[in-house]
Design a protein around this motif. Sequence first.
Motif, PDB file in Angstrom:
ATOM      1  N   ASN A 106     -10.377  25.529  11.945  1.00 33.41           N
ATOM      2  CA  ASN A 106     -10.185  26.944  11.640  1.00 33.41           C
ATOM      3  C   ASN A 106     -11.221  27.439  10.638  1.00 33.41           C
ATOM      4  OD1 ASN A 106      -7.943  27.107  13.347  1.00 33.41           O
ATOM      5  ND2 ASN A 106      -6.521  26.523  11.715  1.00 33.41           N
ATOM      6  N   TYR A 107     -11.506  26.604   9.662  1.00 30.78           N
ATOM      7  CA  TYR A 107     -12.500  26.956   8.645  1.00 30.78           C
ATOM      8  C   TYR A 107     -13.894  27.055   9.258  1.00 30.78           C
ATOM      9  CZ  TYR A 107     -15.800  26.076   4.817  1.00 30.78           C
ATOM     10  OH  TYR A 107     -16.875  26.123   3.953  1.00 30.78           O
ATOM     11  N   GLU A 184     -21.447  20.763   3.851  1.00 34.62           N
ATOM     12  CA  GLU A 184     -20.000  20.650   3.714  1.00 34.62           C
ATOM     13  C   GLU A 184     -19.593  19.237   3.332  1.00 34.62           C
ATOM     14  OE1 GLU A 184     -18.303  23.108   3.461  1.00 34.62           O
ATOM     15  OE2 GLU A 184     -19.201  24.713   4.622  1.00 34.62           O
ATOM     16  N   VAL A 206      -9.694  23.719   1.710  1.00 34.09           N
ATOM     17  CA  VAL A 206     -10.368  24.207   2.925  1.00 34.09           C
ATOM     18  C   VAL A 206      -9.659  25.437   3.467  1.00 34.09           C
ATOM     19  CG1 VAL A 206     -10.826  23.645   5.354  1.00 34.09           C
ATOM     20  CG2 VAL A 206     -11.433  22.019   3.557  1.00 34.09           C
ATOM     21  N   ASN A 207      -8.323  25.433   3.448  1.00 36.37           N
ATOM     22  CA  ASN A 207      -7.570  26.595   3.908  1.00 36.37           C
ATOM     23  C   ASN A 207      -7.845  27.817   3.028  1.00 36.37           C
ATOM     24  OD1 ASN A 207      -6.338  25.346   6.107  1.00 36.37           O
ATOM     25  ND2 ASN A 207      -4.594  24.639   4.902  1.00 36.37           N
ATOM     26  N   LYS A 209     -10.620  28.337   1.313  1.00 34.92           N
ATOM     27  CA  LYS A 209     -11.993  28.759   1.601  1.00 34.92           C
ATOM     28  C   LYS A 209     -12.057  29.557   2.902  1.00 34.92           C
ATOM     29  CE  LYS A 209     -14.696  25.243  -0.819  1.00 34.92           C
ATOM     30  NZ  LYS A 209     -15.690  24.146  -0.682  1.00 34.92           N
ATOM     31  N   ARG A 210     -11.270  29.126   3.893  1.00 42.42           N
ATOM     32  CA  ARG A 210     -11.254  29.853   5.172  1.00 42.42           C
ATOM     33  C   ARG A 210     -10.804  31.295   4.961  1.00 42.42           C
ATOM     34  NH1 ARG A 210      -7.025  31.094   8.031  1.00 42.42           N
ATOM     35  NH2 ARG A 210      -5.746  29.452   7.100  1.00 42.42           N
ATOM     36  N   LYS A 211      -9.768  31.469   4.161  1.00 41.46           N
ATOM     37  CA  LYS A 211      -9.263  32.820   3.909  1.00 41.46           C
ATOM     38  C   LYS A 211     -10.315  33.665   3.196  1.00 41.46           C
ATOM     39  CE  LYS A 211      -4.403  31.402   3.712  1.00 41.46           C
ATOM     40  NZ  LYS A 211      -3.188  31.238   2.860  1.00 41.46           N
ATOM     41  N   GLU A 214     -12.962  34.627   5.818  1.00 41.17           N
ATOM     42  CA  GLU A 214     -12.439  35.662   6.698  1.00 41.17           C
ATOM     43  C   GLU A 214     -12.350  37.022   6.002  1.00 41.17           C
ATOM     44  OE1 GLU A 214      -9.703  32.900   9.692  1.00 41.17           O
ATOM     45  OE2 GLU A 214      -8.778  33.894   7.979  1.00 41.17           O
ATOM     46  N   ASN A 218     -16.722  35.075   0.626  1.00 46.57           N
ATOM     47  CA  ASN A 218     -17.446  33.828   0.435  1.00 46.57           C
ATOM     48  C   ASN A 218     -18.863  34.013   0.931  1.00 46.57           C
ATOM     49  OD1 ASN A 218     -18.505  31.107   0.903  1.00 46.57           O
ATOM     50  ND2 ASN A 218     -16.427  30.424   0.467  1.00 46.57           N
TER      51      ASN A 218
END
Length: 220
Positions: A106-107, A184, A206-207, A209-211, A214, A218
Amino acid sequence: MFEMSLRMPAIARRGALALMVAAANLFAAAPASAAPPAEAFIATNVAKGLTILNNTGASEAQRKSQFQTFILGLTNMRRIANFTLGQYYRTASPQEQDQFAAAFQNYAVAVYQSYFAKYSGQTLQVFGSQERAPGDTIVQTHLIDPSDTSGKQPLEVDFRVVNDNGRMVIIDFGVAGIWIAIEEQAQFTSFLGNNNGSIAKLIADVNAKRKQVEAGTNSN
């Protein structure tokens, strides 16, 4: 050697001339060599990805969904996820590996979309490739901005393409010389080193960072 050629019998000279003419015709008639498979793979598929992101007729949610399906079809995310764990992959349990791979996927999709969304309206031009090993190729490309009249060098984006059980997949891409999966891996292994190798903490990071990606907060 020059003197010997002058004394060559006429019949031999005619035969040699005919051979040279035939060879010249052969090379002239030979078609231009086709682009290496990895180059053709990138030229075709990355153009499709840019088309998805440039489709203003689709909603943001639709573009995101289409791009995710597209990018997952081009990559081996599990292989990339395992690579980014570095030496910690060997000590992670199978359950931790699975959970991290899901979070990383997802990330990674968000990161890929974030990078390429920056170049909306640009086109991709393949200008070469380098084979690292059989079935492992770096394809070199430029992102061309049709509206840019500054004359500055276009951005170079390189893709690492490997043969994965009979199909070509992307396992990393580099922007201006920075390879994303390698970057990474450095960040993740540093995080794990500072957190007693906790995969659970890395997944949470990681979750988060994904947010951020999105939400556009970032820089990646």
